[in-house]
Motif scaffolding. Structure first.
Motif, PDB file in Angstrom:
ATOM      1  N   PHE A 367      81.480  -0.436 -47.324  1.00 41.44           N
ATOM      2  CA  PHE A 367      82.495  -0.256 -48.361  1.00 41.44           C
ATOM      3  C   PHE A 367      83.156   1.114 -48.260  1.00 41.44           C
ATOM      4  O   PHE A 367      84.375   1.251 -48.422  1.00 41.44           O
ATOM      5  N   GLY A 368      82.348   2.145 -48.024  1.00 46.44           N
ATOM      6  CA  GLY A 368      82.912   3.481 -47.885  1.00 46.44           C
ATOM      7  C   GLY A 368      83.692   3.647 -46.597  1.00 46.44           C
ATOM      8  O   GLY A 368      84.757   4.265 -46.573  1.00 46.44           O
ATOM      9  N   ALA A 369      83.169   3.059 -45.504  1.00 44.40           N
ATOM     10  CA  ALA A 369      83.799   3.227 -44.192  1.00 44.40           C
ATOM     11  C   ALA A 369      85.177   2.579 -44.139  1.00 44.40           C
ATOM     12  O   ALA A 369      86.112   3.147 -43.566  1.00 44.40           O
ATOM     13  N   VAL A 370      85.326   1.385 -44.737  1.00 40.87           N
ATOM     14  CA  VAL A 370      86.621   0.691 -44.636  1.00 40.87           C
ATOM     15  C   VAL A 370      87.701   1.386 -45.452  1.00 40.87           C
ATOM     16  O   VAL A 370      88.893   1.198 -45.196  1.00 40.87           O
ATOM     17  N   GLU A 371      87.284   2.195 -46.434  1.00 39.47           N
ATOM     18  CA  GLU A 371      88.288   2.899 -47.238  1.00 39.47           C
ATOM     19  C   GLU A 371      88.992   4.007 -46.441  1.00 39.47           C
ATOM     20  O   GLU A 371      90.140   4.341 -46.732  1.00 39.47           O
ATOM     21  N   ILE A 372      88.304   4.568 -45.461  1.00 45.13           N
ATOM     22  CA  ILE A 372      88.896   5.677 -44.717  1.00 45.13           C
ATOM     23  C   ILE A 372      90.152   5.243 -43.965  1.00 45.13           C
ATOM     24  O   ILE A 372      91.215   5.855 -44.138  1.00 45.13           O
ATOM     25  N   PRO A 373      90.106   4.181 -43.142  1.00 41.32           N
ATOM     26  CA  PRO A 373      91.351   3.778 -42.471  1.00 41.32           C
ATOM     27  C   PRO A 373      92.412   3.251 -43.437  1.00 41.32           C
ATOM     28  O   PRO A 373      93.614   3.477 -43.225  1.00 41.32           O
ATOM     29  N   SER A 374      91.979   2.560 -44.499  1.00 43.89           N
ATOM     30  CA  SER A 374      92.973   2.018 -45.435  1.00 43.89           C
ATOM     31  C   SER A 374      93.674   3.137 -46.199  1.00 43.89           C
ATOM     32  O   SER A 374      94.891   3.109 -46.387  1.00 43.89           O
ATOM     33  N   ARG A 375      92.921   4.152 -46.608  1.00 45.37           N
ATOM     34  CA  ARG A 375      93.533   5.291 -47.301  1.00 45.37           C
ATOM     35  C   ARG A 375      94.339   6.151 -46.325  1.00 45.37           C
ATOM     36  O   ARG A 375      95.447   6.602 -46.646  1.00 45.37           O
ATOM     37  N   ARG A 387     107.054   4.873 -51.253  1.00 45.02           N
ATOM     38  CA  ARG A 387     105.979   4.736 -52.239  1.00 45.02           C
ATOM     39  C   ARG A 387     105.977   3.362 -52.904  1.00 45.02           C
ATOM     40  O   ARG A 387     104.945   2.712 -53.046  1.00 45.02           O
ATOM     41  N   LYS A 388     107.149   2.908 -53.317  1.00 47.24           N
ATOM     42  CA  LYS A 388     107.249   1.678 -54.100  1.00 47.24           C
ATOM     43  C   LYS A 388     106.772   0.455 -53.316  1.00 47.24           C
ATOM     44  O   LYS A 388     105.986  -0.355 -53.823  1.00 47.24           O
ATOM     45  N   LYS A 389     107.222   0.309 -52.080  1.00 44.25           N
ATOM     46  CA  LYS A 389     106.847  -0.855 -51.282  1.00 44.25           C
ATOM     47  C   LYS A 389     105.357  -0.863 -50.956  1.00 44.25           C
ATOM     48  O   LYS A 389     104.711  -1.909 -50.977  1.00 44.25           O
ATOM     49  N   CYS A 390     104.810   0.320 -50.640  1.00 37.48           N
ATOM     50  CA  CYS A 390     103.380   0.405 -50.330  1.00 37.48           C
ATOM     51  C   CYS A 390     102.536   0.050 -51.551  1.00 37.48           C
ATOM     52  O   CYS A 390     101.563  -0.702 -51.446  1.00 37.48           O
ATOM     53  N   GLN A 391     102.918   0.601 -52.700  1.00 34.97           N
ATOM     54  CA  GLN A 391     102.165   0.316 -53.919  1.00 34.97           C
ATOM     55  C   GLN A 391     102.150  -1.183 -54.205  1.00 34.97           C
ATOM     56  O   GLN A 391     101.104  -1.768 -54.514  1.00 34.97           O
ATOM     57  N   ALA A 392     103.302  -1.809 -54.092  1.00 42.93           N
ATOM     58  CA  ALA A 392     103.398  -3.249 -54.345  1.00 42.93           C
ATOM     59  C   ALA A 392     102.599  -4.045 -53.316  1.00 42.93           C
ATOM     60  O   ALA A 392     101.883  -4.998 -53.677  1.00 42.93           O
ATOM     61  N   ALA A 393     102.689  -3.678 -52.053  1.00 44.45           N
ATOM     62  CA  ALA A 393     102.025  -4.440 -51.001  1.00 44.45           C
ATOM     63  C   ALA A 393     100.504  -4.421 -51.144  1.00 44.45           C
ATOM     64  O   ALA A 393      99.841  -5.457 -51.010  1.00 44.45           O
ATOM     65  N   TRP A 394      99.938  -3.231 -51.433  1.00 46.61           N
ATOM     66  CA  TRP A 394      98.483  -3.145 -51.575  1.00 46.61           C
ATOM     67  C   TRP A 394      97.997  -3.989 -52.750  1.00 46.61           C
ATOM     68  O   TRP A 394      96.965  -4.675 -52.651  1.00 46.61           O
ATOM     69  N   LEU A 396      99.493  -6.612 -54.144  1.00 44.43           N
ATOM     70  CA  LEU A 396      99.668  -8.036 -53.856  1.00 44.43           C
ATOM     71  C   LEU A 396      98.589  -8.537 -52.899  1.00 44.43           C
ATOM     72  O   LEU A 396      98.047  -9.634 -53.089  1.00 44.43           O
ATOM     73  N   LEU A 397      98.249  -7.738 -51.882  1.00 45.81           N
ATOM     74  CA  LEU A 397      97.182  -8.129 -50.960  1.00 45.81           C
ATOM     75  C   LEU A 397      95.843  -8.248 -51.678  1.00 45.81           C
ATOM     76  O   LEU A 397      95.115  -9.237 -51.511  1.00 45.81           O
ATOM     77  N   GLY A 398      95.515  -7.244 -52.496  1.00 45.39           N
ATOM     78  CA  GLY A 398      94.262  -7.294 -53.245  1.00 45.39           C
ATOM     79  C   GLY A 398      94.208  -8.476 -54.185  1.00 45.39           C
ATOM     80  O   GLY A 398      93.163  -9.134 -54.330  1.00 45.39           O
ATOM     81  N   GLY A 399      95.325  -8.783 -54.836  1.00 45.12           N
ATOM     82  CA  GLY A 399      95.363  -9.916 -55.757  1.00 45.12           C
ATOM     83  C   GLY A 399      95.171 -11.239 -55.046  1.00 45.12           C
ATOM     84  O   GLY A 399      94.421 -12.117 -55.512  1.00 45.12           O
ATOM     85  N   ILE A 400      95.833 -11.410 -53.905  1.00 40.30           N
ATOM     86  CA  ILE A 400      95.706 -12.660 -53.148  1.00 40.30           C
ATOM     87  C   ILE A 400      94.272 -12.866 -52.671  1.00 40.30           C
ATOM     88  O   ILE A 400      93.709 -13.962 -52.749  1.00 40.30           O
ATOM     89  N   VAL A 401      93.638 -11.792 -52.170  1.00 41.33           N
ATOM     90  CA  VAL A 401      92.260 -11.886 -51.691  1.00 41.33           C
ATOM     91  C   VAL A 401      91.315 -12.288 -52.824  1.00 41.33           C
ATOM     92  O   VAL A 401      90.436 -13.140 -52.646  1.00 41.33           O
ATOM     93  N   LEU A 419      86.026 -10.908 -47.399  1.00 40.12           N
ATOM     94  CA  LEU A 419      87.169 -10.900 -48.312  1.00 40.12           C
ATOM     95  C   LEU A 419      87.021  -9.795 -49.351  1.00 40.12           C
ATOM     96  O   LEU A 419      87.993  -9.118 -49.707  1.00 40.12           O
ATOM     97  N   ALA A 420      85.792  -9.606 -49.847  1.00 39.84           N
ATOM     98  CA  ALA A 420      85.555  -8.548 -50.829  1.00 39.84           C
ATOM     99  C   ALA A 420      85.835  -7.172 -50.225  1.00 39.84           C
ATOM    100  O   ALA A 420      86.406  -6.293 -50.888  1.00 39.84           O
ATOM    101  N   VAL A 421      85.444  -6.983 -48.967  1.00 32.76           N
ATOM    102  CA  VAL A 421      85.706  -5.716 -48.281  1.00 32.76           C
ATOM    103  C   VAL A 421      87.206  -5.483 -48.131  1.00 32.76           C
ATOM    104  O   VAL A 421      87.717  -4.379 -48.363  1.00 32.76           O
ATOM    105  N   ILE A 422      87.946  -6.545 -47.765  1.00 30.37           N
ATOM    106  CA  ILE A 422      89.406  -6.426 -47.630  1.00 30.37           C
ATOM    107  C   ILE A 422      90.036  -6.084 -48.979  1.00 30.37           C
ATOM    108  O   ILE A 422      90.900  -5.209 -49.083  1.00 30.37           O
ATOM    109  N   GLY A 423      89.585  -6.796 -50.024  1.00 30.40           N
ATOM    110  CA  GLY A 423      90.123  -6.527 -51.358  1.00 30.40           C
ATOM    111  C   GLY A 423      89.848  -5.115 -51.815  1.00 30.40           C
ATOM    112  O   GLY A 423      90.722  -4.438 -52.368  1.00 30.40           O
TER     113      GLY A 423
END
Length: 548
Positions: A367-375, A387-394, A396-401, A419-423
């Motif tokens: 859980f900690g490791a996957v946050e590093i590349p995503s952040r 900023r706006k597009k990135c905020q929306a995309a993250w 929407l991805l989390g919601g779909i997962v 899926l939980a890790v991706i979310g």
């Protein structure tokens, strides 16, 4: 007159001074996961059964196996019941062996934990059976501390400055975190954790404001996200610390005491020059700007510093200022919902790390490791997409997962975990984006108050998040559907926010011109101090923001 962004260019937008400041912000971010997620490891569920030592008064020579067979009912799978026992009787042991016991009741004399050599919060305070919900409730109370901290420390930071607020809240977090390790009962432990949560909220708000106000527009995302990556490293270190230290009291002390090593911040942590200007403290602003330029090996012309002038009518922004203006009100409400969604989903997944069927320490490490590349990817994506597009995309991805997880059969726990890790990684990136976006979208005079409101919204979500899991008694899909739909709504609302990429921070609460591509075009039209404007034939005096 020159804008503050221009003097940042003169002293260096991301020189050695700013890099040292970011490093100073990284250290507390590395330590905070020990408080935020540590209870997951010190309240792990362990095998337990009722204390039935009453039967030894009838026959002291019974073995443990004999005692359990006579006094505990069994589950359908043949194992002993965790939370019930046979009702004690006054008959002799031979009658009990011959006829057995029939009536059952809840545990009356506590519980026995046969396989737990080190004391945990669960075993010491018996957070099992009817007391099991106290764990989730205590997590919600800790989140309530974050809510109180956001409500109190956000506006207070606008008054006393980020520097003193960071010093104060670090002291509170360390002192009460260590104190929780000496708590004589569970209720005192929860009360001390509440204060730790409040301190954590104050640290988060003040560090976000301080780091964003000292760097140039194109480096704000880098500064914020580097500190968030250190938080992910702290989550990875948490797995190792919790694995090495199983005694909950020792863990609490070891996880909290390092904060005291940051006492040297009182000499090296700078004030925000922007904040000093809004308070009319020109001499102090000049001094700290000269120091920053010196560390960056730059020279600021004396005539440029001499153009600094205080506002004649200056006061701290407050909540009423935010909601008086329609554009600020809209941005605040949308950003508050975005922060709510970030926290609601992020903690909903993080605090249930032990429910995915894999080793809890390894899962936390992942859980900690996957946050590093995503952040870290946000550093490039925020500059590339905005900023706006990135905020929306993250979001929407989390919601779909989250909406996909209930559709996966329970026979595939690995897929659910992936899926939980991706979310979680998507919401971690969304959280980082929110800090950057919020720091830029609000004016300086109300920035920390606005961040406090957004943080308060996130903390309300944090309070609710541990309790949402209780809804699975009605249907197992309800929690994830709530998480997913909340994130999707937030992602859609993001498209109604302004884009702040490569724009200078706005100091006052005036609405920026939609025709101009940056705040620079708006701010350069302003003058220092009171400005007379004509409205319906009358002269009206208004106060503009401070500039160089």
């Amino acid at each position: 007159m020159t804008e503050f962004g221009e003097i940042l260019k003169a002293i260096g937008e991301f020189g050695r001074f700013q890099k040292w400041l970011v490093l100073l912000m990284c250290i507390p971010n590395f330590l905070t996961p020990f408080h935020m997620f540590g209870q997951v490891f010190i309240v792990r569920d362990v095998p337990h059964y009722c204390n039935t030592s009453w039967i030894r008064a009838l026959s002291p020579n019974l073995t443990t196996k004999q005692e359990l067979n006579l006094t505990l009912p069994r589950k359908p799978d043949g194992s002993f019941e965790d939370c019930s026992m046979y009702t004690p009787v006054q008959e002799d042991i031979e009658s009990i062996r011959k006829y057995g016991l029939n009536a059952t009741e809840k545990c009356q004399d506590g519980w026995v934990y046969p396989s737990q050599p080190k004391p945990t919060l669960l075993t010491e305070f018996n957070l099992v059976c009817d007391r099991k919900n106290l764990n989730d409730i205590s997590q919600s109370i800790y989140m309530g501390g974050l809510l109180a901290g956001a409500l109190v420390f956000g506006p207070l930071s606008d008054r006393i400055g980020s520097r003193w607020m960071i010093l104060l809240t670090l002291l509170l977090m360390g002192s009460f975190g260590v104190g929780a390790g000496f708590a004589p009962n569970f209720y005192i432990y929860v009360a001390l954790r509440f204060i730790v949560g409040a301190a954590f909220a104050g640290i988060s708000i003040s560090m976000a404001a301080l780091s964003s106000e000292w760097v140039g527009a194109s480096y704000r995302a880098v500064a914020q996200i580097i500190t968030h990556c250190c938080n992910a490293l702290g989550q990875m270190a948490l797995a190792g610390l919790a694995y090495a230290i199983r005694d909950w009291r020792l863990y609490q002390i070891v996880g909290s005491a390092p904060v005291f090593a940051l006492f040297f911040y009182i000499w090296v942590l700078p004030n925000s020059a922007r904040w000093l200007l809004t308070k009319g403290k020109i001499k102090e602003a000049q001094k700290v700007l000269q120091k920053a330029a010196s560390i960056n090996k730059r020279t600021v012309p004396e005539e440029l510093l001499n153009q600094l002038a205080p506002e004649k009518k200056v006061k701290s922004g407050n909540i009423l200022d935010i909601f008086k203006m329609p554009h600020l009100r809209k941005m605040t409400l949308i950003m508050a919902w975005v922060w709510f969604a970030d926290s609601f989903v992020y903690y909903g997944v993080s605090l249930h790390v032990g429910n995915f069927g894999l080793d809890i320490y390894m899962t936390q490490l992942v859980f900690g490791a996957v946050e590093i590349p995503s952040r870290a990817s946000c550093i490039f994506l925020l500059q590339w997409l905005g900023r706006k597009k990135c905020q929306a995309a993250w979001l929407l991805l989390g919601g779909i997962v989250c909406l996909l997880i209930p559709a996966i059969p329970k026979d595939f726990p690995v897929i659910v975990t992936v899926l939980a890790v991706i979310g979680k990684s998507a919401l971690a990136a969304s959280f980082s984006t929110s800090y950057v976006f919020s720091s830029e979208v609000f004016p300086t005079v109300v920035r920390q108050t606005s961040l406090g409101l957004c943080s308060m919204s996130a903390r309300v979500a944090g309070i609710l998040s541990p309790l949402v899991g209780l809804l699975d008694m009605y249907h197992p899909a309800i929690p994830m559907v709530l998480f997913g739909s909340t994130a999707l709504i937030a992602g859609i609302l993001c498209f109604f926010l302004p884009e702040t990429r490569n724009k200078d921070l706005q100091d006052n609460t005036a609405k920026s011109s939609s025709k101009q591509g940056s705040m620079k075009a708006v701010n350069t039209s302003f003058k220092n101090g009171p400005v007379e404007q004509k409205e319906d034939g009358q002269t009206v005096e208004s106060v503009k923001s401070t500039h160089l």
